[in-house]
Write a protein that holds these residues in place. Structure first.
Motif, PDB file in Angstrom:
ATOM      1  N   TYR A  30       0.810  -1.217   0.000  1.00  0.00           N
ATOM      2  CA  TYR A  30       0.000   0.000   0.000  1.00  0.00           C
ATOM      3  C   TYR A  30       0.844   1.268   0.000  1.00  0.00           C
ATOM      4  O   TYR A  30       0.598   2.199   0.760  1.00  0.00           O
ATOM      5  CB  TYR A  30      -0.964   0.015   1.200  1.00  0.00           C
ATOM      6  CG  TYR A  30      -1.902  -1.154   1.211  1.00  0.00           C
ATOM      7  CD1 TYR A  30      -2.900  -1.270   0.257  1.00  0.00           C
ATOM      8  CD2 TYR A  30      -1.768  -2.155   2.154  1.00  0.00           C
ATOM      9  CE1 TYR A  30      -3.756  -2.355   0.247  1.00  0.00           C
ATOM     10  CE2 TYR A  30      -2.612  -3.245   2.163  1.00  0.00           C
ATOM     11  CZ  TYR A  30      -3.606  -3.337   1.202  1.00  0.00           C
ATOM     12  OH  TYR A  30      -4.449  -4.414   1.189  1.00  0.00           O
ATOM     13  N   GLY A  31       1.869   1.297  -0.821  1.00  0.00           N
ATOM     14  CA  GLY A  31       2.703   2.478  -0.951  1.00  0.00           C
ATOM     15  C   GLY A  31       3.702   2.680   0.169  1.00  0.00           C
ATOM     16  O   GLY A  31       4.388   3.687   0.210  1.00  0.00           O
ATOM     17  N   SER A  32       3.800   1.748   1.094  1.00  0.00           N
ATOM     18  CA  SER A  32       4.747   1.856   2.201  1.00  0.00           C
ATOM     19  C   SER A  32       5.842   0.804   2.054  1.00  0.00           C
ATOM     20  O   SER A  32       5.646  -0.224   1.429  1.00  0.00           O
ATOM     21  CB  SER A  32       4.041   1.638   3.536  1.00  0.00           C
ATOM     22  OG  SER A  32       3.078   2.644   3.753  1.00  0.00           O
ATOM     23  N   THR A  33       6.971   1.097   2.667  1.00  0.00           N
ATOM     24  CA  THR A  33       8.100   0.173   2.669  1.00  0.00           C
ATOM     25  C   THR A  33       8.257  -0.380   4.078  1.00  0.00           C
ATOM     26  O   THR A  33       8.248   0.374   5.043  1.00  0.00           O
ATOM     27  CB  THR A  33       9.390   0.906   2.264  1.00  0.00           C
ATOM     28  OG1 THR A  33       9.190   1.508   0.994  1.00  0.00           O
ATOM     29  CG2 THR A  33      10.568  -0.038   2.199  1.00  0.00           C
ATOM     30  N   TYR A  34       8.380  -1.702   4.191  1.00  0.00           N
ATOM     31  CA  TYR A  34       8.573  -2.351   5.487  1.00  0.00           C
ATOM     32  C   TYR A  34       9.916  -3.062   5.472  1.00  0.00           C
ATOM     33  O   TYR A  34      10.219  -3.799   4.551  1.00  0.00           O
ATOM     34  CB  TYR A  34       7.448  -3.362   5.760  1.00  0.00           C
ATOM     35  CG  TYR A  34       6.102  -2.709   5.833  1.00  0.00           C
ATOM     36  CD1 TYR A  34       5.666  -2.097   6.994  1.00  0.00           C
ATOM     37  CD2 TYR A  34       5.272  -2.666   4.714  1.00  0.00           C
ATOM     38  CE1 TYR A  34       4.437  -1.475   7.052  1.00  0.00           C
ATOM     39  CE2 TYR A  34       4.039  -2.039   4.760  1.00  0.00           C
ATOM     40  CZ  TYR A  34       3.631  -1.446   5.939  1.00  0.00           C
ATOM     41  OH  TYR A  34       2.411  -0.818   5.989  1.00  0.00           O
ATOM     42  N   ARG A  35      10.691  -2.827   6.517  1.00  0.00           N
ATOM     43  CA  ARG A  35      12.021  -3.417   6.603  1.00  0.00           C
ATOM     44  C   ARG A  35      12.117  -4.309   7.834  1.00  0.00           C
ATOM     45  O   ARG A  35      11.741  -3.912   8.928  1.00  0.00           O
ATOM     46  CB  ARG A  35      13.081  -2.335   6.657  1.00  0.00           C
ATOM     47  CG  ARG A  35      13.048  -1.447   5.420  1.00  0.00           C
ATOM     48  CD  ARG A  35      14.296  -0.611   5.313  1.00  0.00           C
ATOM     49  NE  ARG A  35      14.191   0.426   4.316  1.00  0.00           N
ATOM     50  CZ  ARG A  35      14.399   0.261   3.033  1.00  0.00           C
ATOM     51  NH1 ARG A  35      14.695  -0.915   2.559  1.00  0.00           N
ATOM     52  NH2 ARG A  35      14.308   1.275   2.205  1.00  0.00           N
ATOM     53  N   THR A  36      12.626  -5.514   7.615  1.00  0.00           N
ATOM     54  CA  THR A  36      12.828  -6.485   8.693  1.00  0.00           C
ATOM     55  C   THR A  36      14.267  -6.961   8.632  1.00  0.00           C
ATOM     56  O   THR A  36      14.751  -7.344   7.575  1.00  0.00           O
ATOM     57  CB  THR A  36      11.879  -7.695   8.503  1.00  0.00           C
ATOM     58  OG1 THR A  36      10.530  -7.226   8.453  1.00  0.00           O
ATOM     59  CG2 THR A  36      12.043  -8.693   9.633  1.00  0.00           C
ATOM     60  N   LEU A  37      14.939  -6.925   9.773  1.00  0.00           N
ATOM     61  CA  LEU A  37      16.300  -7.447   9.864  1.00  0.00           C
ATOM     62  C   LEU A  37      16.222  -8.914  10.252  1.00  0.00           C
ATOM     63  O   LEU A  37      15.716  -9.252  11.319  1.00  0.00           O
ATOM     64  CB  LEU A  37      17.096  -6.665  10.909  1.00  0.00           C
ATOM     65  CG  LEU A  37      17.445  -5.250  10.486  1.00  0.00           C
ATOM     66  CD1 LEU A  37      17.744  -4.389  11.702  1.00  0.00           C
ATOM     67  CD2 LEU A  37      18.622  -5.266   9.528  1.00  0.00           C
ATOM     68  N   LEU A  38      16.656  -9.800   9.367  1.00  0.00           N
ATOM     69  CA  LEU A  38      16.636 -11.237   9.628  1.00  0.00           C
ATOM     70  C   LEU A  38      17.959 -11.641  10.277  1.00  0.00           C
ATOM     71  O   LEU A  38      19.016 -11.559   9.647  1.00  0.00           O
ATOM     72  CB  LEU A  38      16.428 -12.022   8.342  1.00  0.00           C
ATOM     73  CG  LEU A  38      15.080 -11.817   7.667  1.00  0.00           C
ATOM     74  CD1 LEU A  38      15.042 -12.540   6.325  1.00  0.00           C
ATOM     75  CD2 LEU A  38      13.967 -12.291   8.549  1.00  0.00           C
ATOM     76  N   VAL A  39      17.876 -12.053  11.534  1.00  0.00           N
ATOM     77  CA  VAL A  39      19.057 -12.402  12.326  1.00  0.00           C
ATOM     78  C   VAL A  39      19.055 -13.906  12.550  1.00  0.00           C
ATOM     79  O   VAL A  39      18.050 -14.479  12.950  1.00  0.00           O
ATOM     80  CB  VAL A  39      19.022 -11.679  13.694  1.00  0.00           C
ATOM     81  CG1 VAL A  39      20.267 -12.013  14.498  1.00  0.00           C
ATOM     82  CG2 VAL A  39      18.875 -10.190  13.512  1.00  0.00           C
ATOM     83  N   ARG A  40      20.187 -14.537  12.274  1.00  0.00           N
ATOM     84  CA  ARG A  40      20.350 -15.974  12.526  1.00  0.00           C
ATOM     85  C   ARG A  40      21.541 -16.151  13.462  1.00  0.00           C
ATOM     86  O   ARG A  40      22.571 -15.520  13.276  1.00  0.00           O
ATOM     87  CB  ARG A  40      20.584 -16.742  11.234  1.00  0.00           C
ATOM     88  CG  ARG A  40      20.694 -18.257  11.452  1.00  0.00           C
ATOM     89  CD  ARG A  40      21.018 -18.983  10.167  1.00  0.00           C
ATOM     90  NE  ARG A  40      20.036 -18.804   9.145  1.00  0.00           N
ATOM     91  CZ  ARG A  40      19.029 -19.648   8.881  1.00  0.00           C
ATOM     92  NH1 ARG A  40      18.893 -20.734   9.600  1.00  0.00           N
ATOM     93  NH2 ARG A  40      18.190 -19.411   7.918  1.00  0.00           N
ATOM     94  N   ASP A  41      21.360 -17.032  14.453  1.00  0.00           N
ATOM     95  CA  ASP A  41      22.463 -17.286  15.371  1.00  0.00           C
ATOM     96  C   ASP A  41      23.091 -18.649  15.093  1.00  0.00           C
ATOM     97  O   ASP A  41      22.654 -19.373  14.189  1.00  0.00           O
ATOM     98  CB  ASP A  41      22.029 -17.134  16.835  1.00  0.00           C
ATOM     99  CG  ASP A  41      21.057 -18.204  17.305  1.00  0.00           C
ATOM    100  OD1 ASP A  41      20.824 -19.204  16.597  1.00  0.00           O
ATOM    101  OD2 ASP A  41      20.518 -18.034  18.414  1.00  0.00           O
ATOM    102  N   ALA A  42      24.104 -18.999  15.869  1.00  0.00           N
ATOM    103  CA  ALA A  42      24.847 -20.244  15.655  1.00  0.00           C
ATOM    104  C   ALA A  42      23.998 -21.483  15.899  1.00  0.00           C
ATOM    105  O   ALA A  42      24.329 -22.566  15.419  1.00  0.00           O
ATOM    106  CB  ALA A  42      26.078 -20.275  16.559  1.00  0.00           C
ATOM    107  N   HIS A  43      22.881 -21.358  16.604  1.00  0.00           N
ATOM    108  CA  HIS A  43      21.978 -22.478  16.860  1.00  0.00           C
ATOM    109  C   HIS A  43      21.000 -22.702  15.705  1.00  0.00           C
ATOM    110  O   HIS A  43      20.210 -23.640  15.739  1.00  0.00           O
ATOM    111  CB  HIS A  43      21.184 -22.243  18.144  1.00  0.00           C
ATOM    112  CG  HIS A  43      22.032 -21.997  19.349  1.00  0.00           C
ATOM    113  ND1 HIS A  43      22.803 -22.984  19.929  1.00  0.00           N
ATOM    114  CD2 HIS A  43      22.258 -20.871  20.057  1.00  0.00           C
ATOM    115  CE1 HIS A  43      23.448 -22.467  20.957  1.00  0.00           C
ATOM    116  NE2 HIS A  43      23.135 -21.184  21.053  1.00  0.00           N
TER     117      HIS A  43
END
Length: 194
Positions: A102-115
């Motif tokens: 809907y005309g907006s930008t959504y940003r998600t930081l995908l974090v993965r750990d050693a597990h």
């Protein structure tokens, strides 16, 4: 903690498997239509519904939702597939996922750990914790300790690098899904039309 981590990773894999299965439904519908079990147009309808469902489901599988728990070394939050806890001292990768709606930008930081636990960071408080963890890992890397792989776009979004990487990332984040969804719809329409 180990059993909780194993369950979290297993639930995440099941959720991702479900999303992929939804994307493959039209191709199964094609086989059923060829056998005369379902109408010829069923793959087209399934394909359009699959694109919509998967585009909503895939990004939301690992995004953090309230309630949140933060400690000096962990970020924990509820997701669609249950609670996940990422060890900030053992981060392996950080990527930026950008979606548009809907005309907006959504940003998600995908974090993965050693597990193998993956969490989508969306709140400012979690971003601050992640930024401090990356700065600490960068300082340790200067002393020879291997650090996490952090994409240029993720660094730019966290304010750890110039914003140029974010511009290129945003353009690619718009073009690549648009092209891949178009190719998917074309394939489904071709199968449905035969």
């Amino acid at each position: 903690m180990e059993a909780t981590t194993t369950r979290s990773v297993a639930r995440a894999r099941m959720g991702s498997g479900l999303a992929v299965t939804v994307l493959l439904l039209p191709f199964g519908g094609y086989g059923l239509a060829r056998a005369g079990v379902v109408p010829e147009g069923a793959p087209i309808v399934l394909g359009l519904l699959s694109v919509i469902a998967s585009s909503v489901l895939l990004p939301a599988l690992c995004e953090e939702r309230a309630p949140f728990r933060h400690s000096s070394s962990h970020l924990a939050a509820h997701t669609l597939t249950g609670e996940r806890s990422v060890d900030l001292n053992r981060i392996t990768t950080v990527r930026l996922l950008t979606t548009f709606s809907y005309g907006s930008t959504y940003r998600t930081l995908l974090v993965r750990d050693a597990h193998g636990v993956r969490l989508g960071i969306t709140t400012e408080r979690s971003r601050r914790k992640l930024r401090r963890a990356i700065e600490k890992a960068d300082a340790n890397a200067a002393r020879g300790v291997p650090g996490p792989r952090v994409s240029r776009a993720a660094r730019a979004h966290l304010g750890l690098a110039p914003g140029r990487g974010l511009v290129v990332h945003t353009v690619l984040a718009f073009l690549l899904p648009a092209v891949s969804v178009s190719l998917y719809v074309v394939a489904v329409l071709r199968l449905g039309g035969q």
